[in-house]
Motif scaffolding. Sequence first.
Motif, short mmCIF file in Angstrom:
data_model
loop_
_atom_site.label_atom_id
_atom_site.label_comp_id
_atom_site.label_asym_id
_atom_site.label_seq_id
_atom_site.Cartn_x
_atom_site.Cartn_y
_atom_site.Cartn_z
N LEU A 268 27.94 51.59 24.49
CA LEU A 268 27.58 51.15 25.83
C LEU A 268 28.26 49.83 26.16
N LEU A 269 28.38 48.97 25.16
CA LEU A 269 29.04 47.67 25.35
C LEU A 269 30.48 47.86 25.79
N LEU A 270 31.18 48.81 25.14
CA LEU A 270 32.58 49.08 25.50
C LEU A 270 32.69 49.68 26.89
N ASN A 271 31.65 50.36 27.32
CA ASN A 271 31.67 50.98 28.64
C ASN A 271 31.34 49.98 29.74
N GLN A 272 30.60 48.94 29.39
CA GLN A 272 30.15 47.95 30.38
C GLN A 272 31.18 46.88 30.67
N TYR A 273 32.02 46.58 29.68
CA TYR A 273 32.93 45.44 29.82
C TYR A 273 34.38 45.90 29.67
N LYS A 274 35.27 45.17 30.32
CA LYS A 274 36.69 45.50 30.28
C LYS A 274 37.28 45.00 28.96
N VAL A 275 37.49 45.92 28.05
CA VAL A 275 37.98 45.61 26.72
C VAL A 275 39.46 45.94 26.63
N ASP A 276 40.20 45.16 25.88
CA ASP A 276 41.63 45.41 25.73
C ASP A 276 41.86 46.83 25.22
N VAL A 277 42.86 47.50 25.76
CA VAL A 277 43.11 48.91 25.44
C VAL A 277 43.42 49.10 23.95
N THR A 278 44.02 48.10 23.30
CA THR A 278 44.31 48.23 21.86
C THR A 278 43.02 48.30 21.05
N ILE A 279 41.99 47.58 21.50
CA ILE A 279 40.69 47.63 20.85
C ILE A 279 40.08 49.02 21.04
N VAL A 280 40.18 49.55 22.26
CA VAL A 280 39.61 50.87 22.55
C VAL A 280 40.27 51.93 21.67
N ILE A 281 41.59 51.89 21.56
CA ILE A 281 42.31 52.89 20.74
C ILE A 281 41.87 52.81 19.29
N TYR A 282 41.83 51.58 18.76
CA TYR A 282 41.42 51.38 17.36
C TYR A 282 39.97 51.81 17.16
N TYR A 283 39.12 51.47 18.09
CA TYR A 283 37.70 51.80 18.01
C TYR A 283 37.51 53.32 17.96
N ILE A 284 38.22 54.04 18.83
CA ILE A 284 38.09 55.51 18.88
C ILE A 284 38.58 56.13 17.57
N GLN A 285 39.62 55.55 16.99
CA GLN A 285 40.09 56.03 15.68
C GLN A 285 38.98 55.91 14.64
N LEU A 286 38.29 54.78 14.66
CA LEU A 286 37.20 54.56 13.70
C LEU A 286 36.03 55.52 13.95
N VAL A 287 35.77 55.81 15.24
CA VAL A 287 34.69 56.75 15.57
C VAL A 287 34.92 58.08 14.88
N TYR A 288 36.14 58.60 14.96
CA TYR A 288 36.40 59.93 14.42
C TYR A 288 36.69 59.92 12.92
N GLN A 289 36.85 58.74 12.34
CA GLN A 289 36.85 58.65 10.89
C GLN A 289 35.41 58.69 10.38
N GLN A 290 34.50 58.19 11.19
CA GLN A 290 33.09 58.21 10.83
C GLN A 290 32.48 59.58 11.08
N ASP A 291 32.86 60.21 12.19
CA ASP A 291 32.29 61.52 12.56
C ASP A 291 33.36 62.33 13.27
N ILE A 292 33.95 63.29 12.56
CA ILE A 292 35.09 64.03 13.10
C ILE A 292 34.70 64.91 14.28
N ASN A 293 33.41 65.18 14.43
CA ASN A 293 32.96 66.04 15.52
C ASN A 293 32.19 65.29 16.60
N PHE A 294 32.35 63.97 16.64
CA PHE A 294 31.60 63.17 17.61
C PHE A 294 31.93 63.65 19.02
#
Length: 534
Positions: A268-294
């Motif tokens: 929700l934090l990432l959705n509420q605030y304008k975060v640098d796109v490089t952070i978003v890309i890295y964050y999403i990579q981590l999401v699918y390393q944690q849960d491949i079917n998220f």
Amino acid sequence: MTILTTTGDFKGQCRGITANESNTCVGVNSTDLQVFLNSGKMSKRFCNFSVEEFACASLSALTAQDLVEIMKCDLSSNSSGSISAWNLLFCKTSGILNAALNLLTTATINPNNPAVSVILDSIQAISPDLFSTNTLNNLTELQLWFNVRLRPFLPAVSTNFLSILATKDLQCNSYQYILQILSEVQPQMTLSKQESVYTQFIKIYLSRKDTAATSPKCYDSNNPELNSTAWFAEYIGSFITFLTVVDLQSFGSQQDLQLFTVNPQNLLLLNQYKVDVTIVIYYIQLVYQQDINFSPLGLPSLGQCFAPGRVFTQLTSQESLTVLGNVNRVCTDIDPQIAAALASNFGKNIDAKVISALGNESTSLSISQIKSLKPSDLVDSLNILSNVIGWRKGQAKAIVLSLLTSGFVQINSSASLLNLGSLISGVPSTVFSSISGSDLVTVSRNPSVLFYILSAPQIVQLTFVIKIIYLNTNSLQIIENVPDNLATEIPGVYLLQFPNDISTVIRLNRKKWKPQQVGSPVKNPYVLKFVCNF
């Protein structure tokens, strides 16, 4: 000179400051101010004097409310006071300083006033015990100071104040509380102040690992008070807009950080605030390393642009419509795998509503999906389909044939061709036979139409050119009517007679030719010498 009795909070530090008063007061004349102070006629005059004049005067008659009026003055940089002047002023008024700060709680102070950050630094400078580790880790004291006495000044917090605070041995709950207060006043901060909070306080604190700990600061899966995975929300908060990938990687290992990424509060934090796109890309990579079917539905809007295409196949058709609306709005360039997955989720249940949602991603529809569309839905969606870029020839042809066989659409004029837009590349060559040559000359002067004709099969291009040639078979008129980039389709038999003049040569050389056209039996060697665009 009368110096008010100092309290225990300030006594030790103020001895040295008041002893050095003569240096601070060199060249300062407080005579006029002293007259008003002694007569009790200071009402509405507090902002007429500099901080130095107050600091170097006798202040025995000053009240807490008077001190409030001094601190509220929106002074220019010339009269806002030096740190030494504020130190001396606060030491002289230390007996009423806390009472004055309590009165300021509801006051609105301009954070752009250059005096505000100096006041904050001065309070910190004269009260080292007040900012001791023991005090800062006492939540009652912390609340009194940061949510009451210092709060009006925090929007102008200085890097010096923050860096000193960051070096204190703050407990995690004390750090969280300070961060909460800073987040609440963040909207009143300048962008540079906000960034300073992140770089000089948050980043420094979170980079200081606990002794013998390998996990991120303030996280311990075995400690009920520190096992929350809402780590980004609780320890970075709204200042996440200044986070970098390098910083994030310095806070903990990839394995540790990915635990936090699927937490709803962090997402929700990432959705509420304008975060640098490089952070978003890295964050999403981590999401699918944690849960491949998220589920991509749980991702922030921008995060959906960088999720693996395969995870979108789990969505229903209604969910796919929702996601399409989002990715078309926020994604700069949609991954073809995402578009293909979303399009496939509709099966053969495609209608005008789905086409509207797909927009330019309609190119992800299969031929069978296109053929399953009702002609009425195609007609209703023509304004969208005609503006889609990237049709494959089979797709454009399937749409055009469906429109033609339905009887809803006729292609027999320049206007009807223009309405087709990017679908022109799918128009069968035989259709051009029913359109007048003059209409084709007209539409060929439209750059977009010409682009789509050039992407059509060669038989279509040849038919298009032949129809234009039949309008007037004079060689000069042919090269005038046929677009430069379609000159390759002019049969050699129409390139036999040209006048021997330079204007004709120039016109010929603007066109694109095939070697065999230039090598055809052109009777004019002057033209042959100069025609070389192939």
